[in-house]
Design an enzyme around this catalytic site. Structure first.
Site, PDB file in Angstrom:
ATOM      1  N   SER A  95       0.831  -1.195   0.000  1.00  0.00           N
ATOM      2  CA  SER A  95       0.000   0.000   0.000  1.00  0.00           C
ATOM      3  C   SER A  95       0.867   1.247   0.000  1.00  0.00           C
ATOM      4  O   SER A  95       2.026   1.212   0.433  1.00  0.00           O
ATOM      5  CB  SER A  95      -0.896  -0.018   1.247  1.00  0.00           C
ATOM      6  OG  SER A  95      -1.465   1.236   1.500  1.00  0.00           O
ATOM      7  N   TYR A 119      -1.467   0.804  11.171  1.00  0.00           N
ATOM      8  CA  TYR A 119      -1.631   0.181   9.860  1.00  0.00           C
ATOM      9  C   TYR A 119      -0.438   0.512   8.963  1.00  0.00           C
ATOM     10  O   TYR A 119       0.121  -0.375   8.298  1.00  0.00           O
ATOM     11  CB  TYR A 119      -2.923   0.637   9.193  1.00  0.00           C
ATOM     12  CG  TYR A 119      -3.101   0.025   7.818  1.00  0.00           C
ATOM     13  CD1 TYR A 119      -3.464  -1.316   7.681  1.00  0.00           C
ATOM     14  CD2 TYR A 119      -2.858   0.765   6.666  1.00  0.00           C
ATOM     15  CE1 TYR A 119      -3.596  -1.900   6.432  1.00  0.00           C
ATOM     16  CE2 TYR A 119      -2.995   0.189   5.407  1.00  0.00           C
ATOM     17  CZ  TYR A 119      -3.357  -1.137   5.294  1.00  0.00           C
ATOM     18  OH  TYR A 119      -3.478  -1.716   4.047  1.00  0.00           O
TER      19      TYR A 119
END
Length: 304
Positions: A95, A119
């Site tokens: 990501s 995250y």
């Protein structure tokens, strides 16, 4: 084709489209390396797409340990199992969050990985583990760093695009947790799939790509508010002005990417514009929600 499935979700894309009957399903989680290794060995898997992760920013903030277990330990379990078996190439789905906050945008693959929030940190670690396996063991692993992926099939209605569509279909105003000015880059799910396949194909032909990361996005930076207003426009409800709550925290404010490396080295480019992808996404959710499925409550996500 073999799929590792932790939980059976009756409303998932896999189940609703009848795709579960077309794949070999191994039930288990990433925390069990024995199960992962058995799945790879028994079914002769030679290409792995490591897509499994805890993907919600809000859940990561609430449960950092569970997120690190899934995203970090899960990654080393997958890659170690691949190293011990006959797997030839691995695509790790990463990501743009792996980069963390940066004063120099757009992100390039040469940017340092310095995720600070739960995250983001888990994705930075994921990428470092992948490069370690490539450098140390010669595992042919490639890293796909995608922007925020959107499209049909995502049942996490805490994410802004699914929630915007569902709220608008119900005649309700969309609630934006941030001030609406957070900047994000997007990628339609069909283009994300194309990116994973493209990287796998090039890994199979070129060992020099082992350990390399590639950015994939539309290279269109938009604020969350602009994205929501575009959804409202496409749905014919620009009158439903969003509600700005401005309560978001522990999130990166600006993220967008440059994908020149993927274009020059692999000839990749997105096949869907933002508007085309959103129109298909709106159509999918409209059909899905009109069928009246029961949707479990999900924790809040980020980037809103």
């Amino acid at each position: 084709m073999v799929a590792l499935v932790r939980d059976r979700l009756p409303n998932s894309f896999l189940e609703r489209r009848g795709l579960s009957g077309r794949v070999i399903t191994v039930h288990g989680g990433l925390d069990d390396i024995g199960t992962v290794r058995r799945a790879l060995s028994e079914y002769g898997v030679d290409t792995v797409f490591h897509l499994a992760a805890q993907t919600l920013v809000g859940v990561a903030k609430t449960d950092p340990l569970g997120t690190l277990e899934a995203n970090v330990r899960g990654t080393w379990n997958v890659l170690e199992a691949c190293r011990q078996t006959q797997v030839k190439q691995v695509v790790v789905a990463s990501s743009d969050k792996a980069y963390g906050s940066s004063g120099e945008l757009p992100y390039l693959e040469t940017h340092p990985l310095r995720g600070q929030y739960p995250y983001d940190c888990s994705k930075s670690c994921t990428d470092l583990i992948a490069t370690m396996y490539a450098a140390t063991y010669g595992l042919r692993v490639g890293i796909a760093r995608c922007a925020n992926i959107f499209g049909g099939g995502d049942l996490n209605f805490s994410r802004i695009i699914p929630d915007a569509i569902r709220s608008t279909l119900g005649g309700e105003r969309v609630r934006i947790r941030s001030d609406g000015r957070f900047i994000r880059d997007l990628l339609y799910v069909r283009d994300a799939v194309g990116a994973y396949l493209c990287l796998a194909e090039h890994l199979s032909r070129n060992a020099a790509l082992a350990g390399e990361a590639f950015n994939f996005s539309l290279e269109v930076k938009m604020t969350v508010l602009e994205t929501v207003r575009l959804v409202l426009k496409l749905m014919g409800r620009p009158d439903l002005e969003p509600v700005i709550q401005n309560v978001a925290g522990s999130e990166i404010r600006e993220q967008y990417m440059f994908c020149g490396k993927a274009r020059s080295q692999m000839g990749w480019s997105p096949q869907y514009t933002l508007e085309t992808g959103l129109r298909e996404t709106i159509a999918w959710y409209t059909e899905f929600l009109q069928s009246g499925p029961s949707i479990p409550a999900m924790a809040s996500a980020g980037s809103r």
